[in-house]
Design an enzyme around this catalytic site. Sequence first.
Site, PDB file in Angstrom:
ATOM      1  N   LYS A   1      -7.755  13.051   4.796  1.00 51.21           N
ATOM      2  CA  LYS A   1      -9.042  12.615   4.232  1.00 51.21           C
ATOM      3  C   LYS A   1      -9.618  11.428   5.004  1.00 51.21           C
ATOM      4  CE  LYS A   1      -8.330  15.216   0.300  1.00 51.21           C
ATOM      5  NZ  LYS A   1      -6.933  15.615   0.428  1.00 51.21           N
ATOM      6  N   ARG A   2      -9.533  11.470   6.321  1.00 48.82           N
ATOM      7  CA  ARG A   2     -10.012  10.354   7.112  1.00 48.82           C
ATOM      8  C   ARG A   2     -11.537  10.285   7.123  1.00 48.82           C
ATOM      9  NH1 ARG A   2      -5.247   9.085   6.511  1.00 48.82           N
ATOM     10  NH2 ARG A   2      -3.921   8.322   8.196  1.00 48.82           N
TER      11      ARG A   2
END
Lengths: 267, 267
Positions: free
Chosen positions: A94-95
């Site tokens: 989930k960068r």
Amino acid sequence: MSFIQKLKKSIAQNNSLLCLGLDPDLKKLPAGLSKSVDSILEFNRKIIEATNELVCAYKLNSAFYEALGTRGFEILKATIESIPKDIPIILDSKRGDINSSNEMYAKSAFIELGADAITVNPYLGVEPLKPFMEFEDKFIFVLVLSSNPGAFDFQYVKCEDKFLFQVVAEKFINLDNVGFVVGATRGEDIKLVREISNEKLFLIPGIGAQKGDLEVALKYGINKDKIALINVGRAIIYASSSLDFAQKAREKASEFKEKINKILAEL
Amino acid sequence: MSFIQKLKKSIAQNNSLLCLGLDPDLKKLPAGLSKSVDSILEFNRKIIEATNELVCAYKLNSAFYEALGTRGFEILKATIESIPKDIPIILDSKRGDINSSNEMYAKSAFIELGADAITVNPYLGVEPLKPFMEFEDKFIFVLVLSSNPGAFDFQYVKCEDKFLFQVVAEKFINLDNVGFVVGATRGEDIKLVREISNEKLFLIPGIGAQKGDLEVALKYGINKDKIALINVGRAIIYASSSLDFAQKAREKASEFKEKINKILAEL
């Protein structure tokens, strides 16, 4: 070979849309394995050995590796290296940051770790995600609709006649090598995302421990090629808390694979 | 001691609202340092030694360390350990996932790495951020309004009479140990976030390389205690590309500190 080509091959080869989540937690390791950080690698390798003919992809949640401290990143890398080369690997991290930082995250995921795809957060917009998209053989899954209760806080905010998650999905329609994360617990709302694009590949977490509805997820989750990634993690890797964990994980993965195929056949 | 107490002490001690961003890039290391991953640690330590009496906090962007591969996490930890104990450390990693994953990210940031605060992404809602907030002596900065051009895609989506970033900020008003990330490049819009809360601490990136306006950032960025964290990274750590980099970084940090104090005195 592009991510999609690699995925389609693994789907055909194993006749499976099951994506297995390798999110190992020291506290949940089976009895009989030492409660040391290095047992995680042993655990992962045995799970991979037992399941790699039943899944189309593996998803590794980096949070679970980062929690292991400095050795965690090494174990993440070694786990990735243990996965057969023909099975695509999704780094679920989930960068999302500004462009220059995302260049670094892309380098980490795609070059240092060797993942085939990564999950990303859309809050900063489309432009900063370009560094990920510049890797033409790689793939990003944009978090559109999450499986957790808090999803309602912002993803469901009404923007004129739409929910925010619809606005988000629409911005990515015409971009290649981009799919969406859509939580299985969101039920019929998955349909609202599918209506935006009949082509986008969905990665669907929330089946198993989070109790999402598999039938609904598949009904709206598959694209025009009839594929989607149905992720199951805890319900498979912790199927047994004894030393038969790998065998039980294999049985559970086989069950999920068949359940998915049965529903698909009836759609 | 809480993060805020620690921060107020360091602000008073160094008479500074400057937060220094330690985001080292192998490609930009000064001539004379070997282009090896371990030079990053040497670089960081010299910068810290030269600047720790001029800043109120350090911010480490984890992307830049993850890009270094398996050794990156060790260098991140060793850098944190090199920072004097009385200077608060912000891990800028924009983390955000469901509750059970955030438990792991919180463990990584606060226990394994020993950071005092972390930046987080709000897209999944308030509920999944609880595991971070449960660390009562720690602090989270919620990304409200980012400094990059793509911020307009979603943060500025109109939800009835508000922008999404206002809706996001409002949800966190009554939560303790929560501050906001607000980009300095957003100019007068910082005011819209300040109007929501006169108490919240803002972490303000985008000064320096990103060319945000320091005066406007301070005018609306400081809270009722007249504090904010003004982050500068590249403009300080790469002030010189020669072996005098630490001395030049010190001079540049001192310049920014004084510039901030001068503006503050006139507000």
